[in-house]
Write a protein that holds these residues in place. Structure first.
Motif, PDB file in Angstrom:
ATOM      1  N   ASN A   8      94.722  87.848 -50.238  1.00 44.56           N
ATOM      2  CA  ASN A   8      95.152  86.598 -50.570  1.00 44.56           C
ATOM      3  C   ASN A   8      94.124  85.634 -50.108  1.00 44.56           C
ATOM      4  OD1 ASN A   8      96.391  84.138 -51.246  1.00 44.56           O
ATOM      5  ND2 ASN A   8      97.945  84.223 -49.552  1.00 44.56           N
ATOM      6  N   LYS A  10      93.880  82.670 -50.845  1.00 49.52           N
ATOM      7  CA  LYS A  10      94.394  81.212 -50.713  1.00 49.52           C
ATOM      8  C   LYS A  10      93.404  80.166 -51.372  1.00 49.52           C
ATOM      9  CE  LYS A  10      96.733  82.555 -46.515  1.00 49.52           C
ATOM     10  NZ  LYS A  10      97.673  81.992 -45.724  1.00 49.52           N
ATOM     11  N   HIS A  94     105.201  83.009 -52.632  1.00 48.22           N
ATOM     12  CA  HIS A  94     104.565  83.154 -51.131  1.00 48.22           C
ATOM     13  C   HIS A  94     105.127  82.141 -50.392  1.00 48.22           C
ATOM     14  CE1 HIS A  94     101.544  82.709 -48.223  1.00 48.22           C
ATOM     15  NE2 HIS A  94     101.047  83.810 -48.496  1.00 48.22           N
ATOM     16  N   GLU A 164     107.028  89.085 -45.596  1.00 51.72           N
ATOM     17  CA  GLU A 164     106.058  88.258 -44.552  1.00 51.72           C
ATOM     18  C   GLU A 164     106.858  87.324 -43.886  1.00 51.72           C
ATOM     19  OE1 GLU A 164     101.841  87.767 -46.404  1.00 51.72           O
ATOM     20  OE2 GLU A 164     103.041  86.570 -47.693  1.00 51.72           O
ATOM     21  N   ILE A 169     102.826  84.439 -40.385  1.00 48.73           N
ATOM     22  CA  ILE A 169     101.638  84.246 -41.382  1.00 48.73           C
ATOM     23  C   ILE A 169     100.789  83.056 -40.285  1.00 48.73           C
ATOM     24  CG2 ILE A 169     101.038  82.938 -43.500  1.00 48.73           C
ATOM     25  CD1 ILE A 169     103.664  84.084 -44.585  1.00 48.73           C
ATOM     26  N   GLY A 170      99.434  83.204 -40.714  1.00 49.22           N
ATOM     27  CA  GLY A 170      98.604  82.567 -39.822  1.00 49.22           C
ATOM     28  C   GLY A 170      98.921  82.288 -38.392  1.00 49.22           C
ATOM     29  N   GLY A 208     101.020  89.125 -42.557  1.00 47.50           N
ATOM     30  CA  GLY A 208     101.322  88.171 -41.312  1.00 47.50           C
ATOM     31  C   GLY A 208     100.422  88.507 -40.341  1.00 47.50           C
ATOM     32  N   SER A 209      99.215  87.886 -40.213  1.00 44.70           N
ATOM     33  CA  SER A 209      98.251  88.235 -39.227  1.00 44.70           C
ATOM     34  C   SER A 209      97.861  89.491 -39.240  1.00 44.70           C
ATOM     35  CB  SER A 209      98.846  87.709 -37.986  1.00 44.70           C
ATOM     36  OG  SER A 209      99.146  86.207 -37.928  1.00 44.70           O
ATOM     37  N   LEU A 228      99.309  92.806 -46.943  1.00 42.91           N
ATOM     38  CA  LEU A 228      98.977  91.553 -47.610  1.00 42.91           C
ATOM     39  C   LEU A 228      98.393  90.720 -46.566  1.00 42.91           C
ATOM     40  CD1 LEU A 228     101.027  89.464 -50.195  1.00 42.91           C
ATOM     41  CD2 LEU A 228      99.508  88.311 -48.792  1.00 42.91           C
ATOM     42  N   GLY A 230      95.704  87.397 -45.387  1.00 42.74           N
ATOM     43  CA  GLY A 230      95.285  86.107 -45.930  1.00 42.74           C
ATOM     44  C   GLY A 230      93.983  85.842 -45.000  1.00 42.74           C
ATOM     45  N   ARG A 231      93.942  85.311 -43.927  1.00 48.23           N
ATOM     46  CA  ARG A 231      92.645  85.096 -43.398  1.00 48.23           C
ATOM     47  C   ARG A 231      91.622  85.971 -43.224  1.00 48.23           C
ATOM     48  NH1 ARG A 231      95.174  83.287 -37.994  1.00 48.23           N
ATOM     49  NH2 ARG A 231      96.690  84.804 -38.987  1.00 48.23           N
TER      50      ARG A 231
HETATM   51  C1  PEP Z   1      99.387  85.437 -46.279  1.00 49.74           C
HETATM   52  O1  PEP Z   1      98.493  84.541 -46.572  1.00 49.74           O
HETATM   53  O2  PEP Z   1      99.945  85.876 -46.858  1.00 49.74           O
HETATM   54  C2  PEP Z   1      99.068  85.923 -44.964  1.00 49.74           C
HETATM   55  C3  PEP Z   1      99.744  86.955 -44.609  1.00 49.74           C
HETATM   56  O3  PEP Z   1      98.021  85.033 -44.195  1.00 49.74           O
HETATM   57  P1  PEP Z   1      97.504  85.666 -42.745  1.00 49.74           P
HETATM   58  O4  PEP Z   1      96.859  87.053 -42.836  1.00 49.74           O
HETATM   59  O5  PEP Z   1      96.115  84.730 -42.508  1.00 49.74           O
HETATM   60  O6  PEP Z   1      98.541  85.485 -41.538  1.00 49.74           O
END
Ligand code: PEP
Length: 246
Positions: A8, A10, A94, A164, A169-170, A208-209, A228, A230-231
Motif C-alpha cells: 500500500n 498510500k 482502510h 490492521e 499502523i505507522g 501494521g508496521s 499488508l 505501508g511505509r
Molecule cells: C497500512 O498502511 O495499512 C500500514 C500497515 O502501514 P505501515 O506498514 O506503515 O504501518
C-alpha cells in the motif's frame, strides 16, 4: 501456498518517475521472493505502471473505489474504471479511509460491488486501541459483519481480510504473531458464524508496521497467508529488504 504481500503505497511516491523505480525494484524482489505482490499505487499511476510491469508474481490494487458504477461523485473512481486500468484487487475500509468518513455501510456496498465486478476485495478491519477487557473483539466483529453482509454464499472465500490494528499502523512496532494468531481464529469464527464452513477458506493478512525484521516471523507464527505493508513498501531499499527476508 504462496504468500501475499499487499504494497500500500498510500499517497507516495511524489512523481511517476519515482513510482517506476519503486515498481522495478518491487518486481525484481517479488520474482526472487516467490510471494505474490499486490501493488496498490496511487490510482493516477496505475494504468501506466501496469503496462510497463506485468508478471505472474505481480498484481495491482486500487487503494479505494466507489461502489456506484458512475455518476456525480467528484474526486472518486469507480470499480469499473479501476479494473479497466489494470486493478484486480481493491482495498476497502482502510483505517485511513475510515478516518476520512468511510462507513460500515460503504464497506458493505464496496465489498459486494467488487465481487460483482469479479475483483478481489481486501477488507481492512481493526480496532483503534486495546484494553484488558477485550472489547476490541466486538469492534472487529462488527466491521466483519458489515463487510460480509451482502456477500453471496458462493463468493465468501474470495474476500481477503486484512486485520490492521490501528494502533500498530505507522507505529514503532508490529503486533506480536501470537496475538495475531488469536485474532485469526476469531476472524474465521466470525465469518463461519455468518456464512458457514466456507469461512475457513477466507485468506487473512496482517498489517501494521511490518518490515524485514518481523515479516518472516509473522508469516510463520501469525496464522496469516500474507501481509499488508505501508511505509516499508513505498521505499525501494526497504521493500527489497522486506521481500528478501521472506
Ligand atoms: C497500512 O498502511 O495499512 C500500514 C500497515 O502501514 P505501515 O506498514 O506503515 O504501518
Amino acid at each position: 501456498m504462496k504468500s501475499i504481500v499487499v504494497a500500500n503505497w498510500k499517497m507516495n511516491p511524489p512523481t511517476f518517475r519515482a513510482a517506476k523505480k519503486l515498481l522495478e525494484v518491487t518486481k525484481k524482489s517479488a520474482e526472487r521472493s516467490g510471494a505474490l505482490i499486490v501493488v496498490a499505487p496511487p490510482a493516477i499511476f496505475l494504468r501506466e505502471l501496469r503496462q510497463l510491469y506485468r508478471g505472474k508474481r505481480l498484481a495491482y490494487a486500487v487503494q479505494n473505489a466507489h461502489f456506484e458504477g458512475s455518476g456525480a461523485y467528484t474526486g472518486e473512481i469507480s470499480l469499473q474504471q479501476a479494473h479497466d486500468a489494470g486493478a484486480s484487487y481493491v482495498v476497502i475500509g482502510h483505517a485511513e479511509r475510515r478516518a476520512m468518513g468511510e462507513s460500515e455501510d460503504d464497506t458493505r456496498k464496496k465489498v459486494a460491488a467488487a465481487l460483482a465486478r469479479s475483483m478481489t476485495p481486501i477488507l481492512c478491519v481493526g480496532e483503534k486501541s486495546r484494553s484488558a477487557s477485550g472489547e476490541y473483539f466486538g469492534v472487529v466483529k462488527q466491521q466483519l459483519r458489515a463487510g460480509f453482509t451482502n456477500v453471496p454464499a458462493g463468493k465468501v472465500a474470495r474476500v481477503i481480510v486484512a486485520y490492521e490494528p490501528i494502533w500498530a499502523i505507522g507505529a514503532e512496532a508490529a503486533m506480536s504473531p501470537r496475538d495475531m494468531h488469536e485474532m485469526s481464529i476469531f476472524i474465521r469464527k466470525t465469518i463461519v458464524e455468518m456464512h458457514g464452513e466456507l469461512g475457513h477458506r477466507v485468506v487473512i493478512l496482517y498489517g501494521g508496521s511490518i518490515d524485514e525484521k518481523n515479516a518472516g516471523e509473522m508469516l510463520r507464527l501469525g496464522d496469516v497467508r500474507g501481509l499488508l505493508v505501508g511505509r516499508a513498501s513505498a521505499d525501494p531499499v526497504r521493500v527489497s529488504a522486506l521481500l528478501r527476508s521472506l
